[in-house]
Each structure stands twice: as structure tokens, then as C-alpha cells.
Write a protein that holds these residues in place. Sequence first.
Motif, short mmCIF file in Angstrom:
data_model
loop_
_atom_site.label_atom_id
_atom_site.label_comp_id
_atom_site.label_asym_id
_atom_site.label_seq_id
_atom_site.Cartn_x
_atom_site.Cartn_y
_atom_site.Cartn_z
N TYR A 174 91.33 -12.03 13.47
CA TYR A 174 92.27 -10.97 13.10
C TYR A 174 92.91 -10.33 14.33
N TYR A 222 97.07 -10.47 15.74
CA TYR A 222 97.92 -9.41 16.29
C TYR A 222 98.38 -9.74 17.70
N ALA A 271 94.79 -4.42 19.49
CA ALA A 271 93.80 -4.98 18.55
C ALA A 271 92.55 -5.53 19.24
N ILE A 326 87.64 -5.73 10.22
CA ILE A 326 89.09 -5.82 10.00
C ILE A 326 89.74 -4.44 10.07
N LYS A 327 89.10 -3.46 9.43
CA LYS A 327 89.64 -2.10 9.43
C LYS A 327 89.67 -1.51 10.85
N ASP A 333 92.43 -3.12 12.84
CA ASP A 333 93.73 -2.64 12.37
C ASP A 333 94.02 -1.23 12.88
N ASP A 334 92.98 -0.41 12.98
CA ASP A 334 93.18 0.96 13.46
C ASP A 334 93.59 1.02 14.92
N CYS A 353 95.52 -1.54 16.37
CA CYS A 353 96.54 -2.56 16.62
C CYS A 353 97.81 -2.02 17.23
N ASN A 412 101.57 -2.68 5.19
CA ASN A 412 100.19 -2.78 5.63
C ASN A 412 99.28 -2.07 4.62
N HIS A 419 97.33 1.04 5.71
CA HIS A 419 98.11 2.26 5.87
C HIS A 419 98.42 2.90 4.52
N ASN A 434 94.25 5.69 9.73
CA ASN A 434 94.85 4.39 10.02
C ASN A 434 95.29 4.31 11.49
N THR A 435 96.18 3.40 11.81
CA THR A 435 96.59 3.16 13.19
C THR A 435 97.16 4.41 13.84
#
Length: 265
Positions: free
Chosen positions: A25, A29, A140, A182-183, A186-187, A189, A196, A199, A205-206
Motif C-alpha cells: 500500500y 502511493y 506513506a 492500511i489506515k 493512508d493517514d 500519505c 478516498n 476520508h 484522516n490525512t
Amino acid sequence: MVFWEGYVSDEAMGTFAPIVVYWVYAGFYQMLPPLDNYRLHTRKEEDEKNLVPLGSVIKGVLLQQLVQAIVAHGLFLLTSTADASGTTTQPSFFIQFLQIIIAMFVMDTWQYFVHRYMHQNKFLYRHIHSQHHRLVVPYAIGALYNHPIEGLLLDTVGGAISFLVSGMTARTGVLFFCFAVIKTVDDHCGLCLPGNIFHILFQNNTAYHDIHHQLQGTKYNYSQPFFSIWDKILGTHMPYNLVKRPEGGYEAMLIKDKLESKKSS
């Protein structure tokens, strides 16, 4: 029935699948084109502000994952309920879903308080947690770039406690730990991509975590990786505006009046 049944044990999958998922993952990115119209920071900012090269980040992540694999393998072996044939009775889908929700809240609780204390204790921040913040502009592959002690306390011990408290089997653990990885990736990235799912479903989130990596936001938005509940309960939640930059991309900006009111309180 899962696709690996008969080929790899649940314990082996629980040990190694999160590591594979992390690199697949995060690598996805990393291989994307620049996507300047969706970045929270420009590529120039990433090059100038980050204080550690990519090679060192990769080595740091691999070291943490080695420790995690050793602890996870031991944990799965100690808690295995397999019978003489090596079969473990799996709970119903509803029970597994409930166990994952419980594990999410337990992990959030553990990580919030450990993470916050590492900011409040000057010695721990200077010698341990500051290593993660050397990535001023998160990306990421650096999601699990931490000091080895922090990686052990925050992620490895936090994951073990979540697994034990929820009472999940190794098979359910595969799903939970892969989702958590994965989470977390993603946070970090650094991209606000349209559609997304994380989000849409999670306020944490990110952009939310990007606030924490900013100089004025380091004492806020400690929550990770799922919800922002503890930040809101304990007054460390910092709202922000996601503003589109004229040259392309976005910027997560602290709401100034909220920041000033928190400083004066």
C-alpha cells in the motif's frame, strides 16, 4: 473459509500479512505520479523540511516490523486455541465484527495516551518521539518511521493489548491488523484524493494528522489511527480548514481563533 486456508496458518498470516500490506500500500502511493493538485505539501516543501533521507526511513520501518513480527508470532502461539488437528473454531461474523470494533477503540485509547505523554515529557520527546517528527511533511512509506522504543510501546504493545482485550482469534487478527496498517499508511500519505473512502468515513484522516505534524499543531490531534474521540473529550482536538492553494494542491490550515482560544484557556 479464507483464501489462505490450507496453505498458510492463521498465525503465519497474522505475523507477515500486515508487513506485506504495508509495503504494497505504501509502495502504491510512492509510485504514483506527483499529483500536485492533491498534495497537502509541495514537493519542494517535502525536500526542504524533512530531516531524514528515504533510505534511513526504510531501514527504521524494517527494524520496527522485525520486532512486531517476533512479538506477533509469540502472541499468536501463546493464545492459540487450535485443537489436535490444528483447527481453531471461528466465531460468527457478528462477533468478529464486534471484536474488531472493540480492538479499534482499545488501540485508539492506548495510542492516544502514550502519544500524548511522549509530547508532554520533554525527555521522551527529545530522545524518542522527535524521530517521527523529523518527517515534517509525512509520506506513506514513513508512516511507521519511529524510534525503536516508540515502535515497541506505541504500535507493537498497543496492537498486542488490542488483540488480547478484544478476544479475537488469529484469523480475525489478520483482518484487523491489515486494516490498521492500511489506515495508518493512508493517514501519512500527504494526499487528499477524491473518493478516498478513509476520508469519507473517518474524521481522523490525512489532513487531520497533518495538523499534528505542523509546528503550531504538535500539541493537538494526537488521536490515531481511527477516531478523534479522545482529542474531543480531553480538549486536544484542533479543527482546520482545507484550503486550495493557487498553484495547486491543498493546505490544512489551523483555525486561528480556535488556536488562540486554546492557548488562552
